[in-house]
Design an enzyme around this catalytic site. Sequence first.
Site, short mmCIF file in Angstrom:
data_model
loop_
_atom_site.label_atom_id
_atom_site.label_comp_id
_atom_site.label_asym_id
_atom_site.label_seq_id
_atom_site.Cartn_x
_atom_site.Cartn_y
_atom_site.Cartn_z
N ASN A 1 0.87 -1.18 0.00
CA ASN A 1 0.00 0.00 0.00
C ASN A 1 0.91 1.24 0.00
N HIS A 2 0.50 2.32 0.64
CA HIS A 2 1.18 3.60 0.42
C HIS A 2 2.68 3.57 0.73
N ALA A 3 3.04 2.96 1.85
CA ALA A 3 4.46 2.94 2.24
C ALA A 3 5.26 2.05 1.29
N CYS B 1 -8.89 7.39 2.36
CA CYS B 1 -9.43 8.73 2.60
C CYS B 1 -10.62 9.03 1.71
N ILE C 1 -12.01 8.52 11.12
CA ILE C 1 -12.83 7.60 10.31
C ILE C 1 -14.29 7.69 10.72
N ALA D 1 -0.40 7.17 12.68
CA ALA D 1 -0.78 6.43 11.47
C ALA D 1 -1.45 7.34 10.46
N ALA E 1 -1.35 8.36 6.01
CA ALA E 1 -0.83 8.07 4.68
C ALA E 1 0.35 9.00 4.34
N SER E 2 0.24 10.26 4.79
CA SER E 2 1.31 11.22 4.50
C SER E 2 2.64 10.73 5.10
C1 LIG Z 1 -11.05 5.08 6.01
C2 LIG Z 1 -9.66 5.63 6.13
C3 LIG Z 1 -9.42 6.96 5.81
C4 LIG Z 1 -8.12 7.48 5.92
N1 LIG Z 1 -7.91 8.79 5.58
C5 LIG Z 1 -6.66 9.30 5.65
C6 LIG Z 1 -6.41 10.64 5.24
O1 LIG Z 1 -7.32 11.37 4.81
N2 LIG Z 1 -5.14 11.11 5.36
C7 LIG Z 1 -4.13 10.32 5.82
O2 LIG Z 1 -2.97 10.79 5.87
N3 LIG Z 1 -4.34 9.05 6.21
C8 LIG Z 1 -5.58 8.53 6.14
N4 LIG Z 1 -5.81 7.23 6.54
C9 LIG Z 1 -4.71 6.45 7.09
C10 LIG Z 1 -3.89 5.79 5.97
O3 LIG Z 1 -4.74 5.06 5.12
C11 LIG Z 1 -2.84 4.87 6.56
O4 LIG Z 1 -2.00 5.63 7.40
C12 LIG Z 1 -2.05 4.26 5.43
O5 LIG Z 1 -2.86 3.36 4.70
C13 LIG Z 1 -0.81 3.53 5.91
O6 LIG Z 1 -0.17 2.98 4.79
P1 LIG Z 1 0.77 1.71 4.92
O7 LIG Z 1 1.22 1.39 3.53
O8 LIG Z 1 1.78 1.92 5.96
O9 LIG Z 1 -0.16 0.55 5.50
P2 LIG Z 1 -1.51 -0.12 5.03
O10 LIG Z 1 -2.32 0.82 4.21
O11 LIG Z 1 -2.11 -0.69 6.25
O12 LIG Z 1 -1.03 -1.30 4.06
C14 LIG Z 1 -0.35 -2.42 4.54
C15 LIG Z 1 -0.31 -3.48 3.45
O13 LIG Z 1 0.39 -4.61 3.95
C16 LIG Z 1 -0.28 -5.80 3.53
N5 LIG Z 1 0.08 -6.87 4.47
C17 LIG Z 1 0.00 -6.86 5.82
N6 LIG Z 1 0.43 -8.02 6.35
C18 LIG Z 1 0.80 -8.79 5.30
C19 LIG Z 1 1.32 -10.11 5.19
N7 LIG Z 1 1.57 -10.87 6.27
N8 LIG Z 1 1.58 -10.60 3.96
C20 LIG Z 1 1.34 -9.85 2.85
N9 LIG Z 1 0.85 -8.60 2.90
C21 LIG Z 1 0.58 -8.08 4.10
C22 LIG Z 1 -1.75 -5.41 3.56
O14 LIG Z 1 -2.53 -6.26 2.73
C23 LIG Z 1 -1.71 -3.97 3.05
O15 LIG Z 1 -1.86 -3.89 1.65
C24 LIG Z 1 -7.07 6.67 6.40
C25 LIG Z 1 -7.33 5.33 6.72
C26 LIG Z 1 -8.59 4.82 6.58
C27 LIG Z 1 -8.84 3.37 6.89
N1 LIG Z 2 -8.57 12.87 7.61
C1 LIG Z 2 -7.56 12.11 7.96
O1 LIG Z 2 -6.40 12.52 7.98
C2 LIG Z 2 -7.83 10.69 8.38
C3 LIG Z 2 -9.05 10.09 8.06
C4 LIG Z 2 -9.28 8.79 8.49
C5 LIG Z 2 -8.30 8.11 9.21
N2 LIG Z 2 -7.13 8.71 9.48
C6 LIG Z 2 -6.12 8.02 10.31
O2 LIG Z 2 -6.38 6.63 10.41
C7 LIG Z 2 -6.13 6.20 11.76
C8 LIG Z 2 -7.35 5.49 12.30
O3 LIG Z 2 -8.47 6.41 12.37
P1 LIG Z 2 -9.54 6.23 13.51
O4 LIG Z 2 -10.65 7.19 13.25
O5 LIG Z 2 -9.85 4.79 13.67
O6 LIG Z 2 -8.73 6.63 14.81
P2 LIG Z 2 -8.72 8.01 15.66
O7 LIG Z 2 -7.57 7.89 16.57
O8 LIG Z 2 -8.82 9.20 14.78
O9 LIG Z 2 -10.08 7.95 16.49
C9 LIG Z 2 -10.41 6.91 17.35
C10 LIG Z 2 -11.52 7.42 18.27
O10 LIG Z 2 -12.07 6.32 18.99
C11 LIG Z 2 -12.30 6.72 20.33
N3 LIG Z 2 -12.31 5.49 21.14
C12 LIG Z 2 -11.26 4.73 21.52
N4 LIG Z 2 -11.70 3.65 22.20
C13 LIG Z 2 -13.06 3.72 22.23
C14 LIG Z 2 -14.09 2.90 22.71
N5 LIG Z 2 -13.82 1.74 23.32
N6 LIG Z 2 -15.38 3.29 22.56
C15 LIG Z 2 -15.67 4.46 21.93
N7 LIG Z 2 -14.73 5.27 21.42
C16 LIG Z 2 -13.45 4.91 21.55
C17 LIG Z 2 -11.19 7.70 20.65
O11 LIG Z 2 -11.57 8.58 21.69
C18 LIG Z 2 -11.04 8.42 19.31
O12 LIG Z 2 -11.86 9.58 19.23
C19 LIG Z 2 -5.76 7.43 12.57
O13 LIG Z 2 -4.36 7.47 12.70
C20 LIG Z 2 -6.24 8.57 11.71
O14 LIG Z 2 -5.47 9.76 11.87
C21 LIG Z 2 -6.88 9.99 9.08
#
Ligand SMILES: Cc1cc2nc3c(=O)[nH]c(=O)nc-3n(C[C@H](O)[C@H](O)[C@H](O)COP(=O)(O)OP(=O)(O)OC[C@H]3O[C@@H](n4cnc5c(N)ncnc54)[C@H](O)[C@@H]3O)c2cc1C
Ligand SMILES: NC(=O)c1ccc[n+]([C@@H]2O[C@H](COP(=O)([O-])OP(=O)(O)OC[C@H]3O[C@@H](n4cnc5c(N)ncnc54)[C@H](O)[C@@H]3O)[C@@H](O)[C@H]2O)c1
Length: 445
Positions: A9-11, A42, A159, A298, A300-301
């Site tokens: 994925n992103h990393a 996102c 989220i 955690a 994506a940036s």
């Molecule tokens: C709904 C949502 C919205 C988000 N919005 C934002 C945002 O607006 N801005 C932002 O900065 N961040 C956002 N994030 C967070 C961002 O998506 C994560 O920080 C980012 O995906 C991390 O990238 P990564 O590549 O490190 O890991 P991941 O995206 O978790 O990817 C890890 C990869 O490793 C693979 N993998 C794991 N274990 C194994 C294994 N044993 N064998 C083979 N493959 C494996 C998985 O299949 C996956 O493809 C959001 C996340 C979610 C879920």
């Molecule tokens: N716009 C963006 O940049 C964006 C969007 C989506 C996700 N992300 C990233 O993805 C990661 C995951 O996002 P997330 O929304 O799951 O985490 P988050 O850390 O943003 O929020 C988790 C929330 O769950 C609450 N919580 C924890 N335990 C609980 C419980 N037992 N019952 C009820 N509430 C509880 C916390 O108080 C917190 O408000 C984060 O690192 C986030 O920054 C970023």
Amino acid sequence: MKIVIVGTNHAGIACANTLLKQYNEHEVVLLDRNTNLSYLGCGTALVVGRQVQGFDGLFYERKETLEEKGARISLETTVTHVDFEQKIVYAKDINGNELEESYDKLVLATGSKPIAPNLPGNDLDGIHYLKLYQEGKAVDVDLDRDDVQNVAVIGAGYIGVEIAEAAKRRGKNVRLFDAADTSLSNYYDKNFATKMDSVLQENGIETHFEELATGYEGDENGRVRKVTTTKGEYEADLVVNAIGFIPNNDLGKDHLELFGNGAYLVDLHQQTSDPDVYAIGDCATLYSNASQQTEYIALASNAVRSGLVAGHNLGGTAIKSRGVQGSNGISIFGYNMVSTGLSVKAAERRGLEVEYTDYSDLQRPAFMEENDEVQIRIVYEKESRRIIGAQMASMHDMSMGIHMFSLAIDRQETIDELALLDLFFLPHFNQPYNYITLAALTADK
Ligand SMILES: Cc1cc2nc3c(=O)[nH]c(=O)nc-3n(C[C@H](O)[C@H](O)[C@H](O)COP(=O)(O)OP(=O)(O)OC[C@H]3O[C@@H](n4cnc5c(N)ncnc54)[C@H](O)[C@@H]3O)c2cc1C
Ligand SMILES: NC(=O)c1ccc[n+]([C@@H]2O[C@H](COP(=O)([O-])OP(=O)(O)OC[C@H]3O[C@@H](n4cnc5c(N)ncnc54)[C@H](O)[C@@H]3O)[C@@H](O)[C@H]2O)c1
């Protein structure tokens, strides 16, 4: 040199592309258990809320493109374990075939997992997480069901708030629960977070703070119909759990040095405690320039930047990460919030003694039409006056301003230096005495 990257994925992609573009003398092998790569989570809420049409645009990289650049890539291939002594990765593909890949250097880019609360009824249909493309799609499909009218979102972080908006846009009754006393409490101080709470409430989302889910109840078909909490019980035909991520350290947890939450501890080159193993993205730690210590953030940036740093180091150019500020943003029903570094609350949790300066003003001179108020808070260390955080909120898009604060924290600028910084003025954009300057000028001496 043979470099094996687990996780595409992103990393993992950022690391692979750096190697393939700039150091193509190396053999690059990518393995991922998922069917797809480069999914921008996102965008999930934007598609679910019908602000964007379809999931297709949320993928920015193709397997074939990486192959054309020279990588060998296997999807639907799960790495089961690693022999760190012999330097061999063991994996199983979708057909059950077992594979082995030797490596000179291994990159763990295995990301994070959503925290799964172990509550009674959590195996009922209609209970979702929102990490993968497949999970976003499942929520999207589920929301089309006529018998899904009540949606419960557990966790009002990024989220949770985003998917609550999306479900509301799809016409559902939405209840949003969080353990904290406001939404977005990990990113904003209370006076900012309560503004978002009002936006959610004004748009019909029922917020329940300081209220934890205790279980789920289903109907005779095994479909969730109710959520029980510490304060009551509510109808719920669909549940989204979004209470945060934990690092996915399954492959290296018994071999590599770990941070408190289990993330792989890395240095500024993204190298783990095993010199032949690098870790990037959500499975690894990073250095925060705001707290000046190792942290877990955690995003994506951060994932992309850590992938770039690892790629250069593996390729042969020794570069150091410059650390991060954890800058982030959100836009809900047109209300925009951005933050970087530490809030007052987050700083105090780390034992830092801080001061802050608050200011609110119109974005542009009062004679301009289409004007909105902007709220700003700048957080700085009491003793050194070093800026360590900033938060901004407005209906206006002022998001780019937060990048300046990110740089200010990176460069260890003080609140007093900011007060005298040259900031341009044009009525279309801002005021001659703009809120950034005035917040800094009015900071306590
Ligand atoms: C709904 C949502 C919205 C988000 N919005 C934002 C945002 O607006 N801005 C932002 O900065 N961040 C956002 N994030 C967070 C961002 O998506 C994560 O920080 C980012 O995906 C991390 O990238 P990564 O590549 O490190 O890991 P991941 O995206 O978790 O990817 C890890 C990869 O490793 C693979 N993998 C794991 N274990 C194994 C294994 N044993 N064998 C083979 N493959 C494996 C998985 O299949 C996956 O493809 C959001 C996340 C979610 C879920
Ligand atoms: N716009 C963006 O940049 C964006 C969007 C989506 C996700 N992300 C990233 O993805 C990661 C995951 O996002 P997330 O929304 O799951 O985490 P988050 O850390 O943003 O929020 C988790 C929330 O769950 C609450 N919580 C924890 N335990 C609980 C419980 N037992 N019952 C009820 N509430 C509880 C916390 O108080 C917190 O408000 C984060 O690192 C986030 O920054 C970023």
